[in-house]
Design an enzyme around this catalytic site. Sequence first.
Site, PDB file in Angstrom:
ATOM      1  N   GLY A   1      30.278  90.649  94.583  1.00  0.00           N
ATOM      2  CA  GLY A   1      31.469  90.094  93.946  1.00  0.00           C
ATOM      3  C   GLY A   1      31.429  90.309  92.446  1.00  0.00           C
ATOM      4  N   GLY A   2      31.007  89.288  91.714  1.00  0.00           N
ATOM      5  CA  GLY A   2      31.032  89.303  90.243  1.00  0.00           C
ATOM      6  C   GLY A   2      30.453  90.558  89.613  1.00  0.00           C
TER       7      GLY A   2
ATOM      8  CD  GLU B   1      35.287  83.744  97.499  1.00  0.00           C
ATOM      9  OE1 GLU B   1      36.031  84.732  97.410  1.00  0.00           O
ATOM     10  OE2 GLU B   1      34.199  83.658  96.880  1.00  0.00           O
TER      11      GLU B   1
ATOM     12  CG  HIS C   1      34.667  86.532 101.471  1.00  0.00           C
ATOM     13  ND1 HIS C   1      34.682  85.350 100.763  1.00  0.00           N
ATOM     14  CD2 HIS C   1      33.761  87.336 100.852  1.00  0.00           C
ATOM     15  CE1 HIS C   1      33.822  85.444  99.755  1.00  0.00           C
ATOM     16  NE2 HIS C   1      33.255  86.641  99.785  1.00  0.00           N
TER      17      HIS C   1
ATOM     18  CD  GLU D   1      29.357  87.807 101.146  1.00  0.00           C
ATOM     19  OE1 GLU D   1      29.084  88.504 100.165  1.00  0.00           O
ATOM     20  OE2 GLU D   1      30.471  87.294 101.310  1.00  0.00           O
TER      21      GLU D   1
ATOM     22  CB  SER E   1      24.139  85.293  93.224  1.00  0.00           C
ATOM     23  OG  SER E   1      25.069  84.251  93.118  1.00  0.00           O
TER      24      SER E   1
ATOM     25  N   GLY F   1      28.669  83.478  94.111  1.00  0.00           N
ATOM     26  CA  GLY F   1      29.199  83.147  92.785  1.00  0.00           C
ATOM     27  C   GLY F   1      28.436  82.055  92.056  1.00  0.00           C
TER      28      GLY F   1
ATOM     29  CG  ASN G   1      35.125  90.673  97.746  1.00  0.00           C
ATOM     30  OD1 ASN G   1      36.309  90.875  97.493  1.00  0.00           O
ATOM     31  ND2 ASN G   1      34.698  89.565  98.338  1.00  0.00           N
ATOM     32  CD1 TRP G   2      35.790  94.881  92.203  1.00  0.00           C
ATOM     33  CD2 TRP G   2      37.743  95.944  91.905  1.00  0.00           C
ATOM     34  NE1 TRP G   2      35.520  96.105  91.651  1.00  0.00           N
ATOM     35  CE2 TRP G   2      36.707  96.777  91.456  1.00  0.00           C
ATOM     36  CE3 TRP G   2      39.063  96.400  91.821  1.00  0.00           C
ATOM     37  CZ2 TRP G   2      36.948  98.053  90.920  1.00  0.00           C
ATOM     38  CZ3 TRP G   2      39.309  97.669  91.291  1.00  0.00           C
ATOM     39  CH2 TRP G   2      38.257  98.477  90.849  1.00  0.00           C
ATOM     40  CE  LYS G   3      34.110  87.204  95.741  1.00  0.00           C
ATOM     41  NZ  LYS G   3      33.263  86.025  95.683  1.00  0.00           N
TER      42      LYS G   3
HETATM   43  P1  PGA Z   1      29.113  87.231  94.259  1.00  0.00           P
HETATM   44  O1  PGA Z   1      30.156  87.299  95.476  1.00  0.00           O
HETATM   45  O2  PGA Z   1      28.381  88.538  94.211  1.00  0.00           O
HETATM   46  O3  PGA Z   1      29.984  87.000  93.035  1.00  0.00           O
HETATM   47  O4  PGA Z   1      28.202  86.091  94.538  1.00  0.00           O
HETATM   48  C1  PGA Z   1      29.797  87.916  96.687  1.00  0.00           C
HETATM   49  C2  PGA Z   1      30.935  87.819  97.669  1.00  0.00           C
HETATM   50  O5  PGA Z   1      31.631  86.803  97.681  1.00  0.00           O
HETATM   51  O6  PGA Z   1      31.194  88.753  98.451  1.00  0.00           O
END
Ligand code: PGA
Length: 252
Positions: A232-233, A97, A95, A166, A211, A172, A9-11
């Site tokens: 994500g990251g 966010e 998600h 999640e 994470s 994050g 997930n590159w956001k």
């Molecule tokens: P993260 O994000 O790996 O940076 O914690 C995961 C996500 O939001 O899908």
Amino acid sequence: MAKPVLIANWKMNKTQADVYDFFDAMKSFSGWDEIAEWVICPPSLYLNSCFEPCGLFNISLGGQDVSAYEEGAYTGDVSATMLHNLGCTFVIIGHSERRHYVGESTELCMEKIQQALRVELTPVYCIGESFEQRQEGRWKQCLLEQLSPLLSMPEKSVGKCMIAYEPVWAIGTGQAATLQQIEEVHAFIRSLINESHQTLAKTTKILYGGSVKPESARALFAAQGVDGFLIGGASLEVDSFYNIGVACSHSC
Ligand code: PGA
């Protein structure tokens, strides 16, 4: 053992040039296909440019979100049909966010899931409790509220979805959930699926997200009931994304 499902997930990250660099860098790593079932979810503006390189590595393409509407006057929205036309086979829905920054409700997420299913996209439905809900022992209630509307859909719809657990406090932050927490939650999710759709309890793919790093992936993938990760990251750089896959393949 089934290959892990690893979804990037590159956001809202990367320039178009970064995207080309990413796929270029992928060529330095081998055996992608054997390691995992990979999915990349770039910002929607880059989907078109990702389609061809993803195909070369047998990587699936996904959207990070989808409109709850089929088509029409919905400024800024991207429809399920559009994602499908650009070669997507997956879409992330709900998600945290989007739930928190844009105020998406579980009800809206269900409409988005219907749209995704209409064009045969696999919805990756995200659920997870906040830090307060975990502290106050209300995580089960939160997950139940997010999951029940999905589980009230017919079996043939639920069977096409993946679920991503999640916890909001793990996204994050560098602080992944513990093995014990993940196993407990995944078992709880499977028990809920079992109550409404017994035949799907074992087969539904449940991913963990929050994470996940190459260093933690091996231990996390050993958790009972984890079929893969939403990342994500650590998905932004090729080496860490690839090494998460390698770590999973070394996990028992
Ligand atoms: P993260 O994000 O790996 O940076 O914690 C995961 C996500 O939001 O899908």
